[in-house]
Design an enzyme around this catalytic site. Structure first.
Site, PDB file in Angstrom:
ATOM      1  N   HIS A  94      29.321  11.722  50.696  1.00 30.48           N
ATOM      2  CA  HIS A  94      30.674  11.415  51.148  1.00 30.48           C
ATOM      3  C   HIS A  94      31.621  11.601  49.968  1.00 30.48           C
ATOM      4  CE1 HIS A  94      34.031   9.615  53.004  1.00 30.48           C
ATOM      5  NE2 HIS A  94      33.981   8.480  52.335  1.00 30.48           N
ATOM      6  N   CYS A 145      33.556   5.848  57.373  1.00 26.72           N
ATOM      7  CA  CYS A 145      33.179   7.087  56.653  1.00 26.72           C
ATOM      8  C   CYS A 145      31.720   7.483  56.867  1.00 26.72           C
ATOM      9  CB  CYS A 145      33.492   6.957  55.179  1.00 26.72           C
ATOM     10  SG  CYS A 145      35.212   6.547  54.868  1.00 26.72           S
ATOM     11  N   ASN A 184      39.577  11.902  50.593  1.00 23.59           N
ATOM     12  CA  ASN A 184      38.595  11.250  51.473  1.00 23.59           C
ATOM     13  C   ASN A 184      39.039  11.425  52.922  1.00 23.59           C
ATOM     14  OD1 ASN A 184      37.060   9.439  52.943  1.00 23.59           O
ATOM     15  ND2 ASN A 184      37.281   7.749  51.490  1.00 23.59           N
TER      16      ASN A 184
HETATM   17  N1  COA Z   1      48.464   5.645  40.047  1.00 24.60           N
HETATM   18  C1  COA Z   1      48.610   5.029  38.863  1.00 24.60           C
HETATM   19  N2  COA Z   1      48.085   3.820  38.595  1.00 24.60           N
HETATM   20  C2  COA Z   1      47.380   3.225  39.569  1.00 24.60           C
HETATM   21  C3  COA Z   1      47.202   3.800  40.838  1.00 24.60           C
HETATM   22  C4  COA Z   1      47.797   5.056  41.057  1.00 24.60           C
HETATM   23  N3  COA Z   1      47.668   5.715  42.234  1.00 24.60           N
HETATM   24  N4  COA Z   1      46.473   2.954  41.606  1.00 24.60           N
HETATM   25  C5  COA Z   1      46.190   1.893  40.853  1.00 24.60           C
HETATM   26  N5  COA Z   1      46.744   2.040  39.623  1.00 24.60           N
HETATM   27  C6  COA Z   1      46.702   1.123  38.497  1.00 24.60           C
HETATM   28  C7  COA Z   1      46.389  -0.291  38.887  1.00 24.60           C
HETATM   29  O1  COA Z   1      47.560  -0.966  39.289  1.00 24.60           O
HETATM   30  C8  COA Z   1      45.824  -0.844  37.601  1.00 24.60           C
HETATM   31  O2  COA Z   1      46.876  -1.163  36.748  1.00 24.60           O
HETATM   32  P1  COA Z   1      46.776  -2.449  35.778  1.00 24.60           P
HETATM   33  O3  COA Z   1      45.630  -2.149  34.858  1.00 24.60           O
HETATM   34  O4  COA Z   1      48.116  -2.439  35.106  1.00 24.60           O
HETATM   35  O5  COA Z   1      46.536  -3.610  36.667  1.00 24.60           O
HETATM   36  C9  COA Z   1      45.063   0.347  37.004  1.00 24.60           C
HETATM   37  O6  COA Z   1      45.613   1.513  37.650  1.00 24.60           O
HETATM   38  C10 COA Z   1      43.583   0.294  37.217  1.00 24.60           C
HETATM   39  O7  COA Z   1      43.340  -0.012  38.559  1.00 24.60           O
HETATM   40  P2  COA Z   1      41.869  -0.151  39.115  1.00 24.60           P
HETATM   41  O8  COA Z   1      41.946  -0.554  40.544  1.00 24.60           O
HETATM   42  O9  COA Z   1      41.045  -0.967  38.192  1.00 24.60           O
HETATM   43  O10 COA Z   1      41.373   1.374  38.986  1.00 24.60           O
HETATM   44  P3  COA Z   1      39.967   1.940  39.293  1.00 24.60           P
HETATM   45  O11 COA Z   1      39.452   2.628  38.098  1.00 24.60           O
HETATM   46  O12 COA Z   1      39.072   0.948  39.967  1.00 24.60           O
HETATM   47  O13 COA Z   1      40.317   3.062  40.357  1.00 24.60           O
HETATM   48  C11 COA Z   1      40.180   3.411  42.717  1.00 24.60           C
HETATM   49  C12 COA Z   1      40.886   2.682  41.599  1.00 24.60           C
HETATM   50  C13 COA Z   1      40.787   2.988  44.051  1.00 24.60           C
HETATM   51  C14 COA Z   1      40.403   4.905  42.523  1.00 24.60           C
HETATM   52  C15 COA Z   1      38.660   3.100  42.672  1.00 24.60           C
HETATM   53  O14 COA Z   1      38.464   1.727  42.561  1.00 24.60           O
HETATM   54  C16 COA Z   1      37.952   3.607  43.877  1.00 24.60           C
HETATM   55  O15 COA Z   1      37.889   4.794  44.139  1.00 24.60           O
HETATM   56  N6  COA Z   1      37.314   2.705  44.666  1.00 24.60           N
HETATM   57  C17 COA Z   1      36.625   3.099  45.847  1.00 24.60           C
HETATM   58  C18 COA Z   1      37.603   3.410  46.943  1.00 24.60           C
HETATM   59  C19 COA Z   1      36.975   4.150  48.067  1.00 24.60           C
HETATM   60  O16 COA Z   1      36.223   5.051  47.841  1.00 24.60           O
HETATM   61  N7  COA Z   1      37.261   3.756  49.318  1.00 24.60           N
HETATM   62  C20 COA Z   1      36.757   4.385  50.463  1.00 24.60           C
HETATM   63  C21 COA Z   1      35.292   4.134  50.589  1.00 24.60           C
HETATM   64  S1  COA Z   1      34.629   5.014  51.923  1.00 24.60           S
END
Ligand code: COA
Length: 329
Positions: free
Chosen positions: A256, A116, A286
């Site tokens: 980004h 990215c 993204n």
């Molecule tokens: N829909 C519904 N629930 C979802 C889900 C979805 N698409 N994806 C994950 N969950 C659930 C998980 O299973 C978890 O459930 P649990 O509490 O029962 O275990 C809950 O939601 C929380 O998950 P978590 O991973 O803690 O959520 P989060 O607040 O960290 O958000 C992301 C997840 C991926 C959105 C976030 O971590 C993120 O954006 N990270 C950076 C990713 C990124 O930018 N990558 C590219 C970088 S260039």
């Protein structure tokens, strides 16, 4: 005494595939909800390329627009750089496919892989080639089809990514110094937090790797989130320092677009209000190396930026890689 060669930004362009995939569509594919995706990421919809529409096709359409905006013929381009992690093929490079599509057959052309952060790395590379006097006109493209390396059964990742391409024409100039600074960095020890396990020389594709979907993106979302905020804020400060500009001189910050919460946390850490930050993640998701350039192009087209405005692009990606560039439009 000879004047130092600087870099002038001649024009930008962008292109998105026509198909829109909304959160409502995703609700039918995996166990998720518009509410979850919107509140956790800021994404409402993303664009998806057709099966027979390749990264080089998106790159071509964005390039045609950028060349037009730059008022320059493709024949005047003497270096083509494509930042991508979703090339048409491992090789030849997507830059070579783009070159053919542009009707060219002799300029050097190569791909650049920095996930990215690819477009910021690309500005740094284009700048080095131009300032050294090696090439005059560089076509730099960020082109991605993340939909094709996404596991559409995994809700952790499939809600986040999309497809698109953006392009910029950069040129040597003794008068205009539009690239005021670039700062890039990387730390490969984080490689296991965001990666594609198979398909490369470490795990060549086999029936087993394909069945296990090891050719799609794997990610530790929470860990990526934390490092992304730290490194994007750090890169933004470093590039600003190198540019000799102050926060107040920046008209618009273009980070980004990976997650709205990451963007807000970075803005808070740098100490700027969200009114000075460009956001279009809600309609793109993204799109990796295509993100900052398509956002910049949109900010120009919609009049949020005027000629002469100073902008800071900030990125973070798999590797991990990070970078920022202070540029004048
Ligand atoms: N829909 C519904 N629930 C979802 C889900 C979805 N698409 N994806 C994950 N969950 C659930 C998980 O299973 C978890 O459930 P649990 O509490 O029962 O275990 C809950 O939601 C929380 O998950 P978590 O991973 O803690 O959520 P989060 O607040 O960290 O958000 C992301 C997840 C991926 C959105 C976030 O971590 C993120 O954006 N990270 C950076 C990713 C990124 O930018 N990558 C590219 C970088 S260039």
């Amino acid at each position: 005494m000879d004047k130092k060669l600087g870099v002038k930004i001649l024009g930008t362009g962008s292109y998105f595939p026509k198909k829109v995939l909304t959160n409502a569509d995703l609700e039918k594919m995996v166990e998720t909800s518009d509410e979850w995706i919107s509140s956790r990421t800021g994404i409402k919809e993303r664009r998806i390329a057709k099966k027979n529409e390749y990264a080089s096709d998106l790159a071509f359409n964005a390039s045609v627009e950028a060349l037009k905006a730059a008022n320059i013929s493709e024949k005047e381009i003497d270096l083509i750089l494509v930042a991508t992690i979703t090339p048409d093929m491992f090789f030849p490079s997507t830059a070579c496919f783009l070159q053919t599509k542009l009707g060219l057959n002799s300029s050097p052309a190569f791909d650049l892989s920095a996930a990215c952060s690819g477009f910021i790395y690309g500005i740094a590379v284009a700048r080095a080639f131009i300032e050294s006097g090696l090439y005059k006109n560089v076509l730099l493209v960020g082109a991605e089809e993340l939909s094709k390396i996404t596991d559409w059964t995994n809700r952790d990742t499939c809600v986040l990514f999309g497809d698109g391409a953006g392009a910029m024409v950069l040129s040597a100039s003794e008068e205009n110094y539009d690239v005021l600074s670039t700062y890039i960095g990387a730390d490969g020890s984080y490689s296991n937090l965001l990666f594609i396990p198979a398909g490369g020389s470490a795990n060549p594709a086999t029936v087993e790797t394909v069945n296990a979907k090891m050719h799609t993106m794997k990610m530790q979302g929470r860990d990526v989130f934390k490092v992304a905020v730290l490194k994007m804020a750090y890169a933004a400060e470093k590039a600003l320092e190198l540019s000799d500009k102050k926060l107040k001189d920046i008209k618009l910050f273009i980070p980004h677009q990976a997650n709205m919460r990451i963007i807000e946390a970075v803005a808070k850490k740098i100490g700027i209000s969200m009114s000075r930050v460009f956001v279009n993640i809600y309609k793109t998701g993204n799109i990796s190396s295509a993100t900052t350039i398509t956002a910049l192009d949109e900010a120009i087209k919609t009049g949020k930026l005027q000629k002469g405005d100073i902008v800071e692009l900030i990125a973070f990606g798999g590797g991990f890689t990070w970078g920022a560039a202070v540029i004048r439009i």
